[in-house]
Write a protein that holds these residues in place. Structure first.
Motif, PDB file in Angstrom:
ATOM      1  N   LYS A  67      97.079 -48.971 -27.138  1.00 15.71           N
ATOM      2  CA  LYS A  67      96.735 -47.279 -26.366  1.00 15.71           C
ATOM      3  C   LYS A  67      98.528 -46.575 -26.462  1.00 15.71           C
ATOM      4  O   LYS A  67      99.663 -47.394 -26.546  1.00 15.71           O
ATOM      5  N   LYS A 108      97.861 -41.231 -16.939  1.00 15.23           N
ATOM      6  CA  LYS A 108      97.329 -42.843 -16.762  1.00 15.23           C
ATOM      7  C   LYS A 108      95.769 -42.052 -16.311  1.00 15.23           C
ATOM      8  O   LYS A 108      95.392 -42.974 -16.302  1.00 15.23           O
ATOM      9  N   ASP A 109      94.880 -40.703 -15.648  1.00 10.41           N
ATOM     10  CA  ASP A 109      94.312 -40.676 -16.312  1.00 10.41           C
ATOM     11  C   ASP A 109      93.614 -40.785 -17.047  1.00 10.41           C
ATOM     12  O   ASP A 109      92.007 -41.819 -17.021  1.00 10.41           O
ATOM     13  N   TRP A 110      93.950 -40.219 -18.330  1.00 10.06           N
ATOM     14  CA  TRP A 110      93.382 -40.755 -19.851  1.00 10.06           C
ATOM     15  C   TRP A 110      93.283 -42.288 -20.504  1.00 10.06           C
ATOM     16  O   TRP A 110      92.564 -42.112 -20.584  1.00 10.06           O
ATOM     17  N   SER A 156      92.851 -44.908 -17.824  1.00 12.30           N
ATOM     18  CA  SER A 156      92.321 -46.085 -17.080  1.00 12.30           C
ATOM     19  C   SER A 156      91.197 -46.415 -17.638  1.00 12.30           C
ATOM     20  O   SER A 156      90.641 -45.959 -17.986  1.00 12.30           O
ATOM     21  N   GLU A 215     104.289 -44.157 -16.587  1.00 17.70           N
ATOM     22  CA  GLU A 215     104.035 -45.651 -16.502  1.00 17.70           C
ATOM     23  C   GLU A 215     103.609 -46.488 -17.165  1.00 17.70           C
ATOM     24  O   GLU A 215     102.104 -46.127 -17.937  1.00 17.70           O
TER      25      GLU A 215
END
Length: 201
Positions: free
Chosen positions: A3, A197-199, A201, A26
């Motif tokens: 990532k 964090k959402d993208w 996950s 994070e």
């Protein structure tokens, strides 16, 4: 695949300007790599700074011409990242500030590839550019932040970009913050953390 977050700095700044944002994201397992290159052109108004394109007149026409040129720069940077970091477009999030946000948004709209997400901070596209785009990448995801007191880039441009995206059924989240000038606020950083964090996950 790895990532990657690619920061695109603003006009007259350099890659060091945004790299500190990585400390707010994070990354406990070190699964995210961070890149914050200098734009390819020296900025005539700042000896130590760079620009993605010239802003001598700051007209919508100059911005549009500059974006078309700098699109090629960004495309080359992304191609290099994919090879060096063994990744793909879907695993890369673009985070741009001001001029870098304009470029990130423009690339996300017209490119045939789909990024992991686009975060636009205090920079958006003039209406004439939005009206001229004929082929849109409808699968791209956007998060847009702008201060209502921005004295450099009018916040209305981000509102127009968001409205344009929603009208064309493109996923977009917009935050307009009161009493915030041209910068990156705590609220913007918090939203950036949530979206990354959402993208990823």
């Amino acid at each position: 695949m790895n990532k990657v977050i690619l920061f695109l700095h603003g006009y007259g700044a350099n890659g060091n300007d945004l790299i500190g944002l990585k400390d707010h994201i994070e990354n406990k397992d070190n699964s995210i790599l961070f890149e914050s290159p200098n734009a390819p052109e020296s900025c005539p108004l700042n000896y130590f700074g760079y620009q993605w394109f010239n802003l001598a007149e700051r007209t919508p026409e100059e911005i549009y011409s500059g974006l078309k040129k700098s699109y090629k720069y960004l495309d080359e940077i992304l191609s290099d990242l994919i090879v060096r970091h063994n990744t793909s477009y879907e695993k890369i999030v673009l985070i741009g500030f001001s001029q870098g946000a304009m470029l990130a948004s423009y690339f996300g709209l017209i490119s045939k590839v789909t990024m992991g997400g686009i975060i636009s901070l205090s920079g958006a596209l003039p209406r004439n550019i939005l009206e001229d785009i004929s082929l849109l990448n409808e699968s791209q995801k956007f998060s847009i932040f702008h201060g209502r007191s921005d004295s450099v880039v009018p916040f209305e441009r981000s509102q127009q970009l968001h409205d344009f995206l929603i009208l064309n059924k493109i996923q977009s989240n917009l935050i307009l913050e009161d009493n915030c000038d041209h910068g990156i606020s705590i609220k913007a950083i918090e939203e950036m953390k949530v979206k990354v964090k959402d993208w990823f996950s």
